[in-house]
Scaffold this active site. Structure first.
Site, PDB file in Angstrom:
ATOM      1  CG  ASP A  98      -1.882   1.143   1.285  1.00 42.54           C
ATOM      2  OD1 ASP A  98      -1.672   2.143   0.565  1.00 42.54           O
ATOM      3  OD2 ASP A  98      -2.857   1.049   2.056  1.00 42.54           O
ATOM      4  CD  GLU A 190      -1.177   0.980   9.436  1.00 43.74           C
ATOM      5  OE1 GLU A 190      -2.193   1.087  10.160  1.00 43.74           O
ATOM      6  OE2 GLU A 190      -1.051   0.129   8.564  1.00 43.74           O
ATOM      7  CD  GLU A 199      -7.935  -5.490  13.064  1.00 41.45           C
ATOM      8  OE1 GLU A 199      -6.794  -5.029  13.255  1.00 41.45           O
ATOM      9  OE2 GLU A 199      -8.195  -6.289  12.169  1.00 41.45           O
TER      10      GLU A 199
END
Length: 431
Positions: A98, A190, A199
């Site tokens: 990404d 991150e 999460e």
């Protein structure tokens, strides 16, 4: 995370009350294998037990077990499954590939090199160690790379292969369990999940901040903002639902209610474009990583009021986020995305668009439909049946995002919305 799992014939009918199923089984690896997000915290011995703590002294390479005075929150079976899913190389390959994500982080590290050079850094949820290595290359004195997943074993080898074992100390354990015998100057992580908060990894960053960060220290990213907006997506609806009306000349419309249940029961992670968005977005939650408290993550509620910019069927709501990499001196700044060239748009109380300014050249990573694509894409909460809206029609209501009591890494989504005198409720669980 695409909608998955078993489907039932249950459909809640014209009142649009869309309730998620109760799933009381302990999540297995397959559940978290779909999650594709962060692996953080819970090193285990061969019997599966967590150590009470891992202490690291000021001298790199010196490790010893330590009995902590206060026991951290226990590592649940859900946590173990979550951490284990991040040992798979495919998840880390997806994140590193990404480019918007990885290059923005590297650019942010270099932009804040003056805060990092000669300083001590903690990388929360280091994965393969790439951000820790970026920090070491920027001149960090020492980097503690913390990860609970077994990927930490490979991270240590990556660090060695790049000749940085004297600077980057890989700690295989939860932030709640490991010990570092010095204050740190910088925290980098991150931590963002789908829909930003899925999460619940931000809690680990907050824990690291409260345990180790010096007053005035740097946190990257520094701020995060979650947005939502109503969308129209007729192609997706047609592909998943209208498909059943006629197949090889056979009327299979009896399948449509079940198809709706299967396709739209859970939130869907997919990419849409700016053309799908019916209104200017509204802010659901703004986060200052320097000040937010863990308790704030238990439940987030926001009210919204949209005005449609066109006549179209409304198929649901989309959620996306921006994160900003500001230095300590520019905490109150907002920014246009330097990395992607896109701009985030918020709305005033009257619904008129207001483009964010860029007074401090702060760096922004955006997952907006109008920004370059990322692996986060956008999260869509679809209705079972579309609602026809006219231009300038008002859509208002509230959204509540809360950690699931079943598993804190799951997220409950409660949407209330009304338009043209009709009111609806949509409830779902992001697993």
């Amino acid at each position: 995370m695409q909608s998955g799992g078993d489907c039932s014939n249950g459909f809640h009918g014209d009142n649009h009350r869309e309730l998620a199923w109760e799933d009381k089984q302990v999540a297995g690896l397959s559940s978290f294998g779909r999650a594709k997000r962060r692996s953080r915290g819970g090193a285990r011995d061969p019997k599966g037990n967590l150590p009470n703590g891992l202490r690291v002294s000021d001298q790199p390479g010196e490790h010893k077990l330590l009995e902590t005075q206060e026991s951290p929150a226990p590592c649940t079976d859900f946590d173990v499954a979550y951490f284990h899913s991040y040992a798979h190389v495919g998840i880390h390959e997806e994140m590193i590939k990404d480019r918007a994500r990885t290059e923005t982080y590297r650019q942010a590290i270099m932009q804040h090199q003056s805060f990092i050079q000669g300083k001590v850094v903690v990388d929360v949820g280091c994965g393969t160690g790439i951000l820790s290595i970026f920090c070491a290359q920027a001149g960090a004195k020492r980097v503690y790379a913390v990860d609970a997943s077994d990927i930490a074993v490979q991270a240590k080898e990556v660090v060695k292969a790049n000749g940085l074992a004297d600077k980057v100390i890989v700690l295989h354990g939860r932030v709640e369990d490991v010990e570092i015998d010095e204050e740190v100057d910088v925290i980098i992580s991150e931590w963002m999940g789908y829909m930003l908060l899925y999460e619940s990894m931000l809690g680990s960053v907050i824990t690291a901040r409260d345990r180790w960060l010096k007053p005035g220290g740097l946190i990257l990213p520094s701020h995060a903002t979650l947005y939502m907006a109503p969308i129209s997506h007729p192609d997706r609806y047609s592909h998943s639902i209208d498909f059943w009306r006629n197949i090889y000349g056979i009327d299979m419309s009896a399948m449509m209610q079940l198809a709706k249940q299967c396709a739209f029961e859970e939130p869907s992670v997919e990419s849409i474009s700016g053309e799908n968005v019916l209104t200017w977005p509204e802010v659901v939650k703004h986060i200052d990583c320097q000040t937010i408290k863990i308790q704030e993550l238990d439940s987030v509620t926001a009210r919204y009021k949209f005005k449609s910019m066109m006549r179209a069927p409304m198929h649901g709501f989309a959620f996306w986020f921006d994160v900003e990499f500001s230095g300590p001196a520019s905490k109150n700044s907002s920014a246009t995305s330097v990395a992607s060239g896109s701009s985030s748009v918020t709305s005033s109380g009257e619904g008129n668009p207001k483009k964010r300014t860029n007074p401090s050249d702060a760096l922004v990573l955006s997952t907006s439909p109008e920004a370059p694509p990322t692996h986060w894409q956008q999260t869509i909460v679809y209705f079972y049946d579309p609602i026809d809206v006219e231009q300038d029609q008002v859509i208002e209501g509230s959204v509540t995002l809360s950690q699931s009591k079943e598993n804190r890494r799951f997220m409950n989504i409660h949407l209330e919305y009304s338009s043209a005198g009709r009111s609806f409720v949509k409830e779902s669980v992001m697993r």
